[in-house]
Motif scaffolding. Structure first.
Motif, PDB file in Angstrom:
ATOM      1  N   TRP A  59       0.828  -1.294  -0.213  1.00  0.00           N
ATOM      2  CA  TRP A  59       0.050   0.096   0.285  1.00  0.00           C
ATOM      3  C   TRP A  59       0.833   1.468   0.204  1.00  0.00           C
ATOM      4  CZ3 TRP A  59      -1.615   2.801   5.061  1.00  0.00           C
ATOM      5  CH2 TRP A  59      -2.394   4.014   4.425  1.00  0.00           C
ATOM      6  N   ARG A  63       0.744   3.790  -2.924  1.00  0.00           N
ATOM      7  CA  ARG A  63       0.966   4.536  -2.669  1.00  0.00           C
ATOM      8  C   ARG A  63       1.821   6.315  -3.183  1.00  0.00           C
ATOM      9  NH1 ARG A  63      -0.347   6.374   3.138  1.00  0.00           N
ATOM     10  NH2 ARG A  63      -1.292   8.393   1.983  1.00  0.00           N
ATOM     11  N   ASP A  68      -4.332   8.249  -3.385  1.00  0.00           N
ATOM     12  CA  ASP A  68      -5.585   8.637  -3.353  1.00  0.00           C
ATOM     13  C   ASP A  68      -6.419   6.799  -2.759  1.00  0.00           C
ATOM     14  OD1 ASP A  68      -6.000  11.006  -2.593  1.00  0.00           O
ATOM     15  OD2 ASP A  68      -6.658  11.073  -4.906  1.00  0.00           O
ATOM     16  N   SER A  70      -6.779   3.286  -1.578  1.00  0.00           N
ATOM     17  CA  SER A  70      -7.329   2.357  -0.021  1.00  0.00           C
ATOM     18  C   SER A  70      -6.659   1.163   0.161  1.00  0.00           C
ATOM     19  CB  SER A  70      -8.926   1.888  -0.515  1.00  0.00           C
ATOM     20  OG  SER A  70      -9.111   1.667  -0.964  1.00  0.00           O
ATOM     21  N   ASP A  72      -7.933  -0.862   1.302  1.00  0.00           N
ATOM     22  CA  ASP A  72      -9.194  -1.919   1.028  1.00  0.00           C
ATOM     23  C   ASP A  72      -8.290  -2.836  -0.294  1.00  0.00           C
ATOM     24  OD1 ASP A  72     -11.138  -3.964   1.475  1.00  0.00           O
ATOM     25  OD2 ASP A  72     -12.350  -2.313   0.138  1.00  0.00           O
ATOM     26  N   SER A  73      -8.492  -2.206  -1.615  1.00  0.00           N
ATOM     27  CA  SER A  73      -8.326  -1.786  -3.268  1.00  0.00           C
ATOM     28  C   SER A  73      -7.110  -2.368  -2.725  1.00  0.00           C
ATOM     29  CB  SER A  73      -8.095  -0.967  -3.486  1.00  0.00           C
ATOM     30  OG  SER A  73      -9.360  -0.166  -3.655  1.00  0.00           O
TER      31      SER A  73
END
Length: 162
Positions: A59, A63, A68, A70, A72-73
């Protein structure tokens, strides 16, 4: 009898360089996935990656390109990749890690720094043969826990200074 221990995928991410659009397109087409910016960024982060990243480290890396995105994605994409055999999900350590190398191999995890190292020593067919009396072997994972050489050296040099 040949036993398939891990899902084999012809385009293991460890073999590709970040930005390989042809491999990304083939992967999405073969698995009927949409070619999203998030999926591409996760693909690019994992290509050639031998660090056994956690969900959070993937993550953070993604990023950099998609601020942006998430958590969760990222989790869903890693789950898709893992279910398809494109990467391996490693549940044996304190935290779940992902491995871009899907060929059979084992892991050494440092109890101090958490680094994970690959090594090969098992004979999967031999291990599976020993387990036949229990049922059908579907996967084999060996994780050795200890203290890595770097942490031992740091410990030794700190002890010598006292």
């Amino acid at each position: 009898v040949k036993i398939t221990i891990y899902k084999e995928f012809e385009t293991m991410l460890v073999n590709y360089l970040s930005g390989d659009d042809s491999a990304f397109s083939t992967l999405c087409r073969d698995h009927q996935w949409q070619r999203t910016a998030q999926r591409r960024a996760v693909f690019n982060f994992l290509c050639g990656n031998r660090d056994h990243p956690t969900l959070e480290s993937v993550w953070r890396g993604v990023r950099v390109v998609l601020p942006d995105v998430s958590l969760d994605s990222i989790y869903r994409i890693l789950d898709d990749f893992s279910d398809a055999g494109v990467i391996r999900r490693l549940d044996g350590a304190k935290v779940i890690r992902y491995d871009s190398e899907t060929r059979p191999h084992e892991h050494f995890v440092c109890a101090q720094c958490g680094r994970m190292h690959d090594f090969a020593c098992l004979e999967p067919d031999l291990v599976a043969g020993h387990c036949r009396e229990f049922g059908r072997v579907e996967s084999i994972e060996l994780t050795v826990h200890g203290v890595c050489r770097l942490c031992l050296e740091k410990r030794d040099s700190a002890g010598n200074r006292r």
